[in-house]
Design a protein around this motif. Sequence first.
Motif, PDB file in Angstrom:
ATOM      1  N   GLN A 131       7.177   3.464 -41.016  1.00 33.40           N
ATOM      2  CA  GLN A 131       5.748   3.180 -40.901  1.00 33.40           C
ATOM      3  C   GLN A 131       5.300   3.221 -39.443  1.00 33.40           C
ATOM      4  O   GLN A 131       4.232   3.752 -39.109  1.00 33.40           O
ATOM      5  N   ASN A 152       2.497   5.711 -37.670  1.00 30.44           N
ATOM      6  CA  ASN A 152       1.387   5.195 -36.852  1.00 30.44           C
ATOM      7  C   ASN A 152       1.388   5.863 -35.479  1.00 30.44           C
ATOM      8  O   ASN A 152       0.326   6.196 -34.938  1.00 30.44           O
ATOM      9  N   ARG A 170      -1.517   8.193 -33.668  1.00 31.52           N
ATOM     10  CA  ARG A 170      -2.101   7.724 -32.407  1.00 31.52           C
ATOM     11  C   ARG A 170      -1.944   8.737 -31.282  1.00 31.52           C
ATOM     12  O   ARG A 170      -2.776   8.820 -30.379  1.00 31.52           O
TER      13      ARG A 170
END
Length: 625
Positions: free
Chosen positions: A221, A225, A229
């Motif tokens: 996870q 992310n 980003r």
Amino acid sequence: MRLKLVSLLIVLSGLSACSTTEKPSNTAENQSGQANTALSQLTDAQSMYQAALNRQGADKIQLLYTARDAAITEQRWSLLETICFELESTPSVDQIQNKLYIALAQEKQGKSDRALEQLQLLESQLTLPEHKAWHQYLTARVYASQGMPKQAMPYYFAASTISNENNFTVADLNKDLWASLTQLSSYALERFNRGSVVQQGWVNLALYHQVYLGAPVELHQAMNNWMRRYPGHPAAEILPKKVTELVQVEPLNVNRLAVLIPLSGANERLGDALKAGVLAALDTHPLEQTLFIDESLSAAEISLKLSEFKADFVIGPLLKSNIEKLSTAQTLIDYPVMHLNSFEGERISQQHFFFALSPEHEIQQALERFLTAGYQKPMLLAPNNSNGQRLVEYFNQQWQRYSEVKPQVGFYAGKDDMPKTITGLLEVDQSKERIQVVKSLFKQEVESETRSRSDIDVIYILGDATETRLIKPYLDVNVSTFADRIPLYASSKSHSKQIDSTDKGDLEGLYFTELPWMLDGQIKQHNLRQQYERLWPENTDISQRLFAMAYDATSLLGDVKQLSMIQGKRFAGISGELSIETNGYVTRTLDWAQYKNKQIIAVELATEQPIPLFMQSATGINSAD
């Protein structure tokens, strides 16, 4: 490896297209044809270079270019350096690019001092982004090669940012950057978490790597992310493979632990201490089954017991001779192992680790402390035996990397030899001789006081607890009373809980390194110390240290895989702050303590990674501060 070299060659050659280099022109078609025919007959860098030496003008330059490219492909770095020096005499060559090639060749040969000097000379001449990126990358590699990843990172980040902003790649940059980045602690990473978006992306990727390694769901996870980003980040080149590798790294699932220790013979007492440490750790980290095996058994007997037990992990042996015995027989090759000593032989498996209470760890820590504090001329006092000589030699070898000043060394043969050794080193005996000469010139009484040499600025004692308590008073009375007191340091050998229980006064002011377990109030497991004192109030110092080592060796089983993959990851143990090097060796950072007012107090002493001697003249050294 060949594909990586080809990539390196393409990028380095690409510098020419972006530069103002004048390409050699053909003066006549027949000359060109002859050159091409001759070139086709040359098969390696050396033959191309030799042929170039017999040519003139454009033909020579073209052959040298080709030889230079071939030398990179063949990894012939000494030859590459020679070819580049030959090209330096040619005005039409891009000298900036050529000097970068020279720095590359020197760095690859381990000539870090020459490479850094070359890069420093180039710094003010850089204009092209490609040149700047390669300059920063090669500078970073020099620092990284000296075991200084923290100092290397600003240069790596600069190279990554420049190449990303200008849409070109630098061969091996991402791989090398990541290798150094993962050696940093989380604290160091946080201090780098600023600057360009590229830099922050790298740092956050490394932080996720440290925090979530061993937790596959959370790590996956976190990586998702990160990709959202930092779209288009240069780390994407290595990320898909890294994500797969990291998600697959789970903590070792140890249910059946086998422990090889001395259970009979002369070393049985040491085995008892190790066994107690293992059992104490298992109180808080229980396993299904633990089997203790006498390491003095034959390799065949040990192999049978391990096979019948179906061990998931092995701790031990303790004795080097038994490590060698089992290594030769390859008894442990199929098991993850934490040996309880160092080993001079070859590491036969990547899942084999070595945990030793090595005095070299303490010497390195003391040396770094001396350099951080600005001490320039240390004096070493050591017993005149094989151990004392080995440790002094190790200190000298390491010290010479950072200083041109040679340490003063005094070896003492025993108690009676100590006064002579100390007064000789401090030159007090010479002072006394001068006083006697002056007194002989006058009939009346002459007031006098001996003077000791003033250039020694720190003293390091490598003796045991008894020897240190004899040496300290000699030092106190032989250093001039009107001179600044010379700071005194020692290793953990100088400290004995048994002796200290009745006598601390003679060591006033002495600093020493020590296991947290051996210092009151320095471990979180307060109940553990109380239980130990209740069960074994009279245990020897060596038994206590082996207890702490065995306790930590057992406690870090769940972290050993992550520690071995992330050099920046640390384990706070009762034997020190532990990490695992790429060679499988556990390294320790110990606590500092000082004798003060007849007590032992823990102290914080600033210690930084020292800068090698050849780098100390470098200007504009970047830092994370």
